[in-house]
Design a protein around this motif. Structure first.
Motif, PDB file in Angstrom:
ATOM      1  N   HIS A  29       0.916  -1.198   0.103  1.00 11.79           N
ATOM      2  CA  HIS A  29       0.066   0.070  -0.173  1.00 11.79           C
ATOM      3  C   HIS A  29       0.705   1.132  -0.072  1.00 11.79           C
ATOM      4  O   HIS A  29       0.565   2.259  -0.576  1.00 11.79           O
ATOM      5  CB  HIS A  29      -0.885   0.013   1.224  1.00 11.79           C
ATOM      6  N   TRP A  85      -4.938  -2.910  -2.902  1.00 12.19           N
ATOM      7  CA  TRP A  85      -3.739  -3.745  -3.363  1.00 12.19           C
ATOM      8  C   TRP A  85      -3.585  -3.841  -4.736  1.00 12.19           C
ATOM      9  O   TRP A  85      -4.513  -3.291  -5.689  1.00 12.19           O
ATOM     10  CB  TRP A  85      -3.868  -5.106  -3.009  1.00 12.19           C
ATOM     11  N   VAL A 102      -1.377  -8.505  -6.744  1.00 16.83           N
ATOM     12  CA  VAL A 102      -1.821  -9.163  -5.473  1.00 16.83           C
ATOM     13  C   VAL A 102      -2.936  -9.943  -5.671  1.00 16.83           C
ATOM     14  O   VAL A 102      -3.229 -11.029  -5.300  1.00 16.83           O
ATOM     15  CB  VAL A 102      -1.600  -8.284  -4.493  1.00 16.83           C
TER      16      VAL A 102
END
Length: 550
Positions: free
Chosen positions: A314, A364, A368
Motif C-alpha cells: 500500500h 492492493w 496481488v
C-alpha cells in the motif's frame, strides 16, 4: 483425416481382440535395460508424446475400467452431495499408501470380514446409502504405531460384485472431503467414524470494481488532485464506468469482500473511492495500457512468496500517486514558462504516463489480486498440466477451479504425504497455488529409504485415462497408487513375469525392488503381444517415493 482416425481405431480394436484369441508368449526379462531403442524410440519423452505417438497402440481406457476385477454390477445409485458442515456416521476404510480425492476412482478387493461388514452397512444405511469414508493411515517412523489422517473423503459405491467365497469386488468414486471427529468398531466388527463434511469455499475472483478504465484527465483539468470527491459521487462514477457486460456472479466483488474482516472492508472501500479521485490520464493515452503489462508483473514476481513484502504494497501504491502529482506539477510549470515567452521545458512530454494508468483503484496492486484469483490460478495450473501430460482442452475445468484443483491433485505424480497435504488444504486458491509450485518444481523421483534417483519427470508415461498416477488393487486386497514411467534406473527385477491379474491388459508384470536398499518399489510391465506398444514400462508405488522431488 476422419478415415485415418477410424482406421486407427479399428486397428486398435483388432489388436485388443487378438489379446483374447492368440496364445500369449511372455518374454523373459533378462535385465534392467533390455528394451531396444526401436521399442521406445516412437515414444516421445514426457506425457504428451506417449499419449499422442502414432506408435502408441495400447488402449489407455482399458486400465481405467479395472477389468481385472471381473464382471461388476452397476448400483444405479447416485448420491446427492451432502450439505457442508453436516455431521454423520459412516463405515470407514483405512488404506495405507492411498489418498482419495473427490472425483477420483478407487477400486477395492474386500476380503477381511470387518471391511465386508463395512460395505454391507454402507449398502443398507439410510442417511448416506452406498457411501463409505476413506482415510489414509501410515506407520509412525518413531514408534511404528498406525497414525490416522484427520482429513479423508467420502466414496460412493458405483459398482460391486459378490464372489462365491464371500469377498467383494467394488469400484468407488470420491465425492466430498470430511474431517474425522472420532472412530470406533461396531458390534459387527465394522470400522465406523463420526465425520463432518467440509464446506468448500467459492472460487475467488478479482473484484470487478478494483480495476478498469480510469477517468480521462482532460475531463477534470480544473480539479485539484488533493481534493477528493464526495463518497456518493465517487461511487456513482464507479458504476457509470463499469462494463455491464463483464459483470457476473463469478467475478463480482462480493466473493472478494466476503473474505475480508469489517475493518479491512472499510479500508478497501475507502481506497477504492479515494483512488477514483486520483485519475490523471489524458484521453489520448492508449486504452491498451489499462491492464498491467507483463514486464511489470515480471518485476514484481520476486515478491510473490515474500510475506514480509506484502505490508509495503500500500505504501508503494501511495508513492505512485505522489509521483503522478509531481509529474503533473512539472507539466503545469512548463506551461507557465511558455506563457512568459520562454522556451518551455518539454521534458514532461517524455514522461511515461502508462505507469500511472496502472495505478490500481483498490487497496492492493493488480498482481496481488491475481495471486489469489481462482480462475487465473486455474488457467495457470491447466497450462502447466497440459505441458506435462499433453491433455486435451481443459476449458471446462478452468471454468470450475474447484474441480480442477481436485483433478490435478488426484493425478499429480508426487509422494503420498504430499498428496495428503493437498487434500488437507482448505481453500481453492491455496490448493491451486501449491499445485502450481509442485508442477514447476517436481523433477526427480527418488527411493524413499535410500534417496536413489529412479527417474525424472520427463520419464513419465500415461498408460491410463486416469492420468500418470492411479489406484489399483491386487488379489490380496492391497490398494497401490502407482505412477507409470517408460524408463527407470537403479531397480532390480525379482521373479519371472506373471500374466494373471494384470492391471494393464496385454502386459505381464514382474516385481521390482530398489537395487540399493532392496525395498519393493513396484512392477515392470512387458508386452505379451509383439504388436503392442510400448513394449515395456514401469509402475512405481507412490508410497515408496521420497517427499523431496526437486
Amino acid at each position: 483425416m476422419d478415415d485415418r482416425i477410424l482406421a486407427r481405431e479399428r486397428h486398435q480394436m483388432e489388436q485388443i481382440r487378438e489379446l483374447d484369441l492368440e496364445e500369449l508368449q511372455v518374454e523373459e526379462v533378462d535385465g534392467l535395460h533390455d528394451s531396444s531403442d526401436d521399442d521406445l524410440g516412437a515414444i516421445d519423452r514426457g506425457y504428451a508424446g506417449a499419449a499422442s505417438s502414432s506408435e502408441f497402440t495400447f488402449n489407455t481406457s482399458l486400465a481405467s475400467l479395472h477389468k481385472y476385477l471381473g464382471e461388476v454390477e452397476d448400483t444405479h445409485h447416485r448420491m446427492a452431495f451432502l450439505e457442508g458442515g453436516a455431521v454423520m456416521n459412516l463405515p470407514l476404510f483405512y488404506l495405507e499408501g492411498v489418498v482419495l480425492f473427490p472425483e477420483a476412482t478407487l477400486p477395492l478387493r474386500v476380503i477381511q470380514p470387518n471391511f465386508i461388514a463395512a460395505v454391507e452397512r454402507a449398502l443398507t444405511q439410510v442417511d448416506a446409502p452406498y457411501t463409505i469414508g476413506v482415510v489414509r493411515v501410515h506407520s509412525d517412523p518413531n514408534d511404528g504405531r498406525l497414525r490416522f489422517a484427520s482429513i479423508g473423503a467420502t466414496a460412493e459405491i458405483r459398482q460391486y460384485r459378490r464372489l462365491e467365497d464371500g469377498s467383494l469386488n467394488v469400484v468407488t468414486r470420491g465425492q466430498q472431503r470430511f474431517r474425522l471427529r472420532r472412530r470406533w468398531v461396531d458390534v459387527e466388527g465394522a470400522p465406523c467414524g463420526e465425520v463432518q463434511i467440509i464446506q468448500e469455499d467459492q472460487p475467488l475472483r478479482t473484484p470487478c470494481d478494483a480495476f478498469g478504465k480510469l477517468t480521462p484527465f482532460s475531463n477534470r483539468r480544473s480539479h485539484n488532485l488533493s481534493h477528493m470527491q464526495p463518497l456518493n459521487a465517487s461511487r456513482a462514477k464507479m458504476h457509470r464506468f463499469r462494463d455491464e457486460d463483464s459483470v457476473s456472479e463469478s467475478n463480482s466483488e462480493d466473493s472478494f469482500e466476503s473474505a475480508l474482516s469489517l475493518a479491512e472492508r472499510r479500508i478497501h472501500h475507502s481506497a477504492v473511492d479515494s483512488c477514483y479521485g486520483c485519475d490523471i490520464m489524458d484521453e489520448s493515452t492508449s486504452s491498451d495500457d489499462d491492464i498491467l503489462c507483463e514486464s511489470d508483473l515480471q518485476l514484481r514476481r520476486p515478491f510473490l512468496n515474500d510475506s514480509k513484502s506484502i505490508g509495503s504494497l500500500h505504501a508503494d501504491h501511495e508513492k505512485q500517486i505522489e509521483n503522478a502529482e509531481l509529474a503533473l506539477g512539472n507539466s503545469s510549470t512548463s506551461r507557465r514558462q511558455s506563457c512568459k515567452g520562454k522556451e518551455p521545458d518539454r521534458s514532461w512530454e517524455r514522461t511515461n504516463f502508462n505507469q500511472f494508468r496502472r495505478v490500481p483503484r483498490a487497496f492492493w496492486p493488480f498482481w496481488v489480486y491475481r495471486m489469489y484469483d481462482s480462475y487465473c490460478l486455474a488457467e495457470r495450473a491447466a497450462d502447466l498440466w497440459k505441458k506435462i501430460v499433453g491433455a486435451p482442452s481443459m476449458d471446462g475445468l478452468i471454468r470450475r477451479p474447484d474441480l480442477l484443483s481436485f483433478y490435478v491433485a488426484s493425478k499429480i505424480p508426487v509422494s503420498v504425504s504430499t498428496r495428503q497435504e493437498l487434500l488437507e488444504i482448505d481453500g481453492i486458491s491455496y490448493r491451486l497455488r501449491r499445485e502450481i509450485e509442485l508442477l514447476e518444481s517436481v523433477n526427480l523421483i527418488q527411493c524413499k529409504h535410500c534417496q536413489t534417483v529412479i527417474a525424472r519427470r520427463s520419464d513419465m508415461l500415461v498408460m491410463s485415462t486416469e492420468g500418470p498416477l492411479g489406484a489399483y488393487v491386487n488379489p490380496h486386497g492391497y490398494v497401490h497408487e502407482i505412477m507409470t514411467l517408460y524408463k527407470a534406473n537403479g531397480l532390480a527385477l525379482r521373479g519371472r513375469p506373471q500374466l494373471e491379474y494384470s492391471w494393464f491388459p496385454g502386459y505381464a508384470w514382474t516385481i521390482t525392488k530398489c537395487a540399493t536398499c532392496e525395498t519393493q518399489m513396484g512392477w515392470r510391465f512387458t508386452a505379451t503381444n509383439k504388436k503392442l506398444k510400448p513394449r515395456s514400462f514401469w509402475g512405481i508405488r507412490s508410497s515408496q517415493v521420497a517427499d523431496d522431488m526437486q
